[in-house]
Motif scaffolding. Structure first.
Motif, PDB file in Angstrom:
ATOM      1  N   GLN A 136       0.811  -1.222   0.000  1.00  0.00           N
ATOM      2  CA  GLN A 136       0.000   0.000   0.000  1.00  0.00           C
ATOM      3  C   GLN A 136       0.845   1.273   0.000  1.00  0.00           C
ATOM      4  O   GLN A 136       0.312   2.373  -0.111  1.00  0.00           O
ATOM      5  N   LEU A 137       2.161   1.123   0.155  1.00  0.00           N
ATOM      6  CA  LEU A 137       3.016   2.317   0.189  1.00  0.00           C
ATOM      7  C   LEU A 137       3.076   2.952  -1.195  1.00  0.00           C
ATOM      8  O   LEU A 137       2.972   2.282  -2.207  1.00  0.00           O
ATOM      9  N   GLN A 138       3.258   4.281  -1.204  1.00  0.00           N
ATOM     10  CA  GLN A 138       3.339   5.024  -2.465  1.00  0.00           C
ATOM     11  C   GLN A 138       4.636   5.823  -2.431  1.00  0.00           C
ATOM     12  O   GLN A 138       5.092   6.209  -1.360  1.00  0.00           O
ATOM     13  N   PRO A 139       5.198   6.107  -3.608  1.00  0.00           N
ATOM     14  CA  PRO A 139       6.410   6.934  -3.609  1.00  0.00           C
ATOM     15  C   PRO A 139       6.120   8.309  -2.991  1.00  0.00           C
ATOM     16  O   PRO A 139       5.015   8.829  -3.146  1.00  0.00           O
ATOM     17  N   ASP A 140       7.105   8.860  -2.299  1.00  0.00           N
ATOM     18  CA  ASP A 140       6.915  10.171  -1.673  1.00  0.00           C
ATOM     19  C   ASP A 140       6.686  11.257  -2.717  1.00  0.00           C
ATOM     20  O   ASP A 140       7.174  11.166  -3.846  1.00  0.00           O
ATOM     21  N   HIS A 141       5.978  12.290  -2.292  1.00  0.00           N
ATOM     22  CA  HIS A 141       5.793  13.465  -3.148  1.00  0.00           C
ATOM     23  C   HIS A 141       7.158  14.131  -3.341  1.00  0.00           C
ATOM     24  O   HIS A 141       7.939  14.231  -2.395  1.00  0.00           O
ATOM     25  N   PRO A 142       7.455  14.618  -4.562  1.00  0.00           N
ATOM     26  CA  PRO A 142       8.800  15.193  -4.790  1.00  0.00           C
ATOM     27  C   PRO A 142       9.096  16.428  -3.931  1.00  0.00           C
ATOM     28  O   PRO A 142      10.260  16.783  -3.754  1.00  0.00           O
ATOM     29  N   HIS A 360      -2.993  15.739   6.804  1.00  0.00           N
ATOM     30  CA  HIS A 360      -1.766  14.968   7.053  1.00  0.00           C
ATOM     31  C   HIS A 360      -0.536  15.718   6.538  1.00  0.00           C
ATOM     32  O   HIS A 360      -0.501  16.147   5.388  1.00  0.00           O
ATOM     33  N   ASP A 361       0.444  15.876   7.391  1.00  0.00           N
ATOM     34  CA  ASP A 361       1.679  16.550   6.977  1.00  0.00           C
ATOM     35  C   ASP A 361       2.414  15.753   5.904  1.00  0.00           C
ATOM     36  O   ASP A 361       2.202  14.547   5.747  1.00  0.00           O
ATOM     37  N   LEU A 362       3.310  16.457   5.221  1.00  0.00           N
ATOM     38  CA  LEU A 362       4.177  15.783   4.249  1.00  0.00           C
ATOM     39  C   LEU A 362       5.275  15.079   5.035  1.00  0.00           C
ATOM     40  O   LEU A 362       6.230  15.704   5.482  1.00  0.00           O
ATOM     41  N   VAL A 363       5.085  13.801   5.260  1.00  0.00           N
ATOM     42  CA  VAL A 363       6.021  13.002   6.051  1.00  0.00           C
ATOM     43  C   VAL A 363       6.477  11.828   5.195  1.00  0.00           C
ATOM     44  O   VAL A 363       5.664  11.218   4.497  1.00  0.00           O
ATOM     45  N   ARG A 364       7.761  11.542   5.298  1.00  0.00           N
ATOM     46  CA  ARG A 364       8.303  10.443   4.484  1.00  0.00           C
ATOM     47  C   ARG A 364       7.596   9.121   4.727  1.00  0.00           C
ATOM     48  O   ARG A 364       7.262   8.780   5.851  1.00  0.00           O
ATOM     49  N   GLY A 365       7.371   8.382   3.676  1.00  0.00           N
ATOM     50  CA  GLY A 365       6.817   7.031   3.804  1.00  0.00           C
ATOM     51  C   GLY A 365       5.342   6.992   4.159  1.00  0.00           C
ATOM     52  O   GLY A 365       4.839   5.941   4.556  1.00  0.00           O
ATOM     53  N   THR A 366       4.630   8.130   4.049  1.00  0.00           N
ATOM     54  CA  THR A 366       3.217   8.142   4.437  1.00  0.00           C
ATOM     55  C   THR A 366       2.316   8.661   3.324  1.00  0.00           C
ATOM     56  O   THR A 366       1.189   9.076   3.574  1.00  0.00           O
ATOM     57  N   GLU A 367       2.820   8.634   2.094  1.00  0.00           N
ATOM     58  CA  GLU A 367       2.031   9.175   0.986  1.00  0.00           C
ATOM     59  C   GLU A 367       0.662   8.492   0.892  1.00  0.00           C
ATOM     60  O   GLU A 367      -0.335   9.134   0.563  1.00  0.00           O
ATOM     61  N   ASP A 368       0.603   7.206   1.217  1.00  0.00           N
ATOM     62  CA  ASP A 368      -0.680   6.491   1.127  1.00  0.00           C
ATOM     63  C   ASP A 368      -1.683   6.944   2.183  1.00  0.00           C
ATOM     64  O   ASP A 368      -2.872   6.641   2.080  1.00  0.00           O
ATOM     65  N   LEU A 369      -1.207   7.648   3.219  1.00  0.00           N
ATOM     66  CA  LEU A 369      -2.112   8.094   4.286  1.00  0.00           C
ATOM     67  C   LEU A 369      -2.592   9.526   4.083  1.00  0.00           C
ATOM     68  O   LEU A 369      -3.500   9.982   4.765  1.00  0.00           O
ATOM     69  N   ARG A 370      -1.959  10.242   3.166  1.00  0.00           N
ATOM     70  CA  ARG A 370      -2.321  11.660   3.035  1.00  0.00           C
ATOM     71  C   ARG A 370      -3.634  11.824   2.267  1.00  0.00           C
ATOM     72  O   ARG A 370      -4.026  10.957   1.490  1.00  0.00           O
ATOM     73  N   THR A 371      -4.294  12.953   2.479  1.00  0.00           N
ATOM     74  CA  THR A 371      -5.509  13.290   1.734  1.00  0.00           C
ATOM     75  C   THR A 371      -5.329  14.667   1.113  1.00  0.00           C
ATOM     76  O   THR A 371      -4.414  15.408   1.478  1.00  0.00           O
ATOM     77  N   THR A 372      -6.218  15.014   0.211  1.00  0.00           N
ATOM     78  CA  THR A 372      -6.174  16.351  -0.378  1.00  0.00           C
ATOM     79  C   THR A 372      -6.763  17.367   0.595  1.00  0.00           C
ATOM     80  O   THR A 372      -7.559  17.032   1.478  1.00  0.00           O
ATOM     81  N   VAL A 373      -6.390  18.620   0.373  1.00  0.00           N
ATOM     82  CA  VAL A 373      -7.001  19.731   1.100  1.00  0.00           C
ATOM     83  C   VAL A 373      -8.507  19.759   0.792  1.00  0.00           C
ATOM     84  O   VAL A 373      -9.336  19.998   1.676  1.00  0.00           O
ATOM     85  N   ALA A 374      -8.862  19.462  -0.466  1.00  0.00           N
ATOM     86  CA  ALA A 374     -10.278  19.491  -0.857  1.00  0.00           C
ATOM     87  C   ALA A 374     -11.104  18.514  -0.025  1.00  0.00           C
ATOM     88  O   ALA A 374     -12.222  18.814   0.382  1.00  0.00           O
TER      89      ALA A 374
END
Ligand SMILES: *Cc1c(COP(=O)(O)O)cnc(C)c1O
Ligand code: SF4
Length: 473
Positions: A136-142, A360-374
Motif C-alpha cells: 500500500q506504500l506510495q512513492p513520496d511526493h517530490p 496529514h503533513d508531508l512526512v516520508r513514507g506516508t504518501e498512502d495516508l495523506r488526503t487532499t485539502v479538498a
C-alpha cells in the motif's frame, strides 16, 4: 433548488392567545431510533482475548498499565508472533516489507493491537494507522522533506520550537507509548531505523535546563506545549518537575501536556495512580495560581474509544482536567464525514473536546495516508453543525516550511489540478507564502507525470506562488 427549499417570502406562523393546542409539542421529525446512536455503544467485551497469546489474560491484567508496557509490540518479529495464527502469510510478508521501508520505529500497545480487526487486516482503519504494508506504500511526493514543519529551524534549544509569538513547543523526550506512522516528528522520535538517522531530543537534564532558561528569558511566552515524544512516557516525578518549573515562570499562563496515551493506553489513567496524581497535582497548583494546565490527546478513529476510554476520561473529568483532541485526517482511516462525525460525537460523549483535525503533513513514507485539502474542506462542511460548536474541530494545514497551522479554508490560492495550495501566515512569518501539496495519487495521470518532470514541477510551483502573491497584495 430542491422542492423542500422554503419560500423566503412566506408569512410567519402566528399563534393566537389561549390556543393551547398550538402549544403542544409537535414533532417536526420523528424521534431518532436509539439503535442509530452508535457513538454511545462503547465496547466492554474482552476483545483482547481474540489474540491467541492473550486468550487467558483477564481484565485486571489487561488493565494493568505495566502489563501493557511489558507486552508492547516493539518489533516486526513480536507483531508477527502475536498475529501469526490470525492472518495469512501474504499479509505477514507485506507487513515485514512495509516496516523495512518505513521511517518509524515499531511500537504498538496491546490495547491497540487487540482493537484491530484481524479478520480484515488490509482495510482495518487502526491497522492502516499503525502498520505499514509494502503493497500500500506510495512513492513520496517530490516536494517532501523529513522535518516538513521546519521545527528544527525555529528551535533556539534542541527540541524547543519558538515559532508563534506567545507560545512554544517543548519536546521533552523522544519516546512514545506507540509510534504513529503519520508522525511529523519522525525526524526525532523513536530510535533510528533502516531508513532514517534521528536528531537527539532525549530527556537530558542539560537540555531541559537550557529550555527552561530560554522560556524564563522570553516574557512574551504565555503558552507552552509539552510534547515529545509523548508525556505519557514521563515518570511521575518528571511530570511534576516540568509542571512546577513551568508554573514557577511568572509570564507562563497556560500549558498542555500532549500525549497520544489516552487513545492507545487508557488503562494508564486507571491503574498508574502515581502518574495521574502527579498530573492532578500540577493542574491543581496551576488552578490556584490562575493558570490553565490541560491534556491534549490524539484520538483518530472511533474504534479507539471503548468503555475503558470512557472510564479513563471520567477519572480526568472528576478531577477537573480538561482534555482536547487533535486528530490527523488519514486516507482510508478517518477521511469520511461519517467517521469524523462519529469520532466527534464519541469524543463529546466522553467529555473530550475535538480541537483540531490536521491535514496529514508531508512526512516520508506516508504518501498512502495523506488526503487532499479538498477532502478536508468537504468533511469540515459536513461536520460543522452536526454537534455543538465547541465540539467541532477546526481543520488545519500545518504549513510546510514553518508557517504554522492555517485554517484549511483560508488558502490564498488552491489549484485542485496540480494539488498546490498556498497559504499566508501574517502573524507568524509576515510576507511569506507557504505551500501544501495534495498527494500525487489523487491527481490525474497527466498531472502525476508533470510532477515527475523537474522543469514542469518548477513552473507549477512558480505559477502557484505568482497567483497567490497577486491575491495577497
Ligand atoms: C501546534 C504548535 C503550537 C500550539 O499551537 P495551537 O494552535 O495553540 O494549538 C505551538 N508551537 C508549535 C511549534 C506548534 O507546532
Ligand atoms: S505519539 Fe505523537 S510524537 Fe509519538 S509517534 Fe505518535 S504522533 Fe509522533
Amino acid at each position: 433548488m430542491s422542492a423542500s427549499q422554503p419560500d423566503p417570502t412566506a408569512e410567519p406562523r402566528t399563534i393566537a392567545a389561549g390556543d393551547d393546542e398550538a402549544l403542544r409539542p409537535r414533532h417536526l421529525r420523528p424521534p431518532v431510533d436509539p439503535a442509530t446512536l452508535t457513538w454511545r455503544n462503547l465496547r466492554r467485551d474482552a476483545f483482547w482475548q481474540r489474540i491467541p497469546g492473550w486468550a487467558e489474560v483477564d481484565e485486571k491484567t489487561f488493565l494493568d498499565h505495566a502489563w501493557q508496557d511489558r507486552n508492547a509490540i516493539t518489533s516486526p518479529k513480536k507483531l508477527i508472533a502475536a498475529v501469526r495464527d490470525l492472518v495469512g502469510s501474504d499479509f505477514i510478508a507485506d507487513v515485514e516489507q512495509g516496516f523495512h521501508h518505513a521511517p518509524m520505529s515499531v511500537r504498538i500497545t496491546p490495547y491497540i493491537l487487540a482493537l484491530m480487526d484481524w479478520d480484515h487486516p488490509y482495510v482495518d482503519p487502526l491497522r492502516r494507522q499503525f502498520l505499514p504494508l509494502a503493497s500500500q506504500l506510495q512513492p513520496d511526493h517530490p516536494m517532501l522533506t523529513l522535518d516538513s514543519l521546519a521545527e528544527q529551524a525555529d528551535a533556539p534549544v534542541p527540541g524547543l520550537t519558538h515559532r508563534y509569538p506567545d507560545k512554544a513547543l517543548f519536546l521533552v523526550l523522544d519516546t512514545c507509548p506507540v509510534y504513529c506512522r503519520f508522525c511529523t516528528r519522525s525526524y526525532a522520535v523513536g530510535g533510528s531505523t533502516d531508513e532514517v538517522e534521528k536528531v537527539s531530543i532525549k530527556a537530558t537534564r542539560a537540555r531541559w535546563d537550557a529550555a527552561f532558561q530560554y522560556l524564563a528569558e522570553r516574557p512574551e511566552i504565555e503558552d507552552v506545549v509539552v510534547s515529545g515524544g509523548d508525556a505519557y512516557r514521563l515518570k511521575p516525578e518528571q511530570v511534576r518537575e516540568i509542571g512546577d518549573r513551568l508554573l514557577d515562570i511568572p509570564h507562563i499562563r497556560r500549558f498542555r501536556y500532549a500525549t497520544k496515551g489516552p487513545a492507545v493506553m487508557p488503562m494508564k489513567l486507571l491503574t498508574d495512580q502515581a502518574w495521574l496524581d502527579a498530573l492532578t497535582a500540577v493542574v491543581d497548583r496551576g488552578r490556584k495560581l490562575g493558570k490553565e494546565v490541560v491534556l491534549h490527546t490524539h484520538f483518530a478513529h472511533p474504534n479507539e474509544i471503548t468503555g475503558y476510554s470512557e472510564d479513563a476520561m471520567q477519572r480526568l473529568f472528576e478531577r477537573g482536567i480538561t482534555v482536547r483532541n487533535q486528530a490527523v485526517l488519514q486516507n482510508g482511516v478517518n477521511d469520511t464525514a461519517e467517521t469524523m462525525i462519529e469520532l466527534g460525537r464519541r469524543l463529546g460523549y466522553i467529555n473530550v473536546h475535538p480541537y483540531y483535525v490536521y491535514i496529514h503533513d508531508l512526512v516520508r513514507g506516508t504518501e498512502d495516508l495523506r488526503t487532499t485539502v479538498a477532502r478536508g474542506i468537504r468533511i469540515e462542511k459536513r461536520l460543522r453543525g452536526a454537534t455543538a460548536g465547541f465540539n467541532t474541530p477546526t481543520f488545519v494545514v500545518d504549513a510546510p516550511g514553518g508557517g504554522g497551522k492555517r485554517d484549511v479554508h483560508s488558502f490564498e490560492h488552491y489549484d485542485r489540478e496540480t494539488g498546490i495550495s498556498v497559504y499566508t501566515a501574517p502573524s507568524v512569518k509576515e510576507g511569506r507564502l507557504f505551500m501544501y501539496f495534495d498527494p500525487l495519487a489523487e491527481l490525474s495521470p497527466a498531472m502525476r507525470a508533470a510532477w515527475g518532470d523537474p522543469k514542469l514541477r518548477h513552473e507549477m510551483v512558480h505559477d502557484a506562488l505568482a497567483t497567490a502573491r497577486q491575491r495577497t497584495i
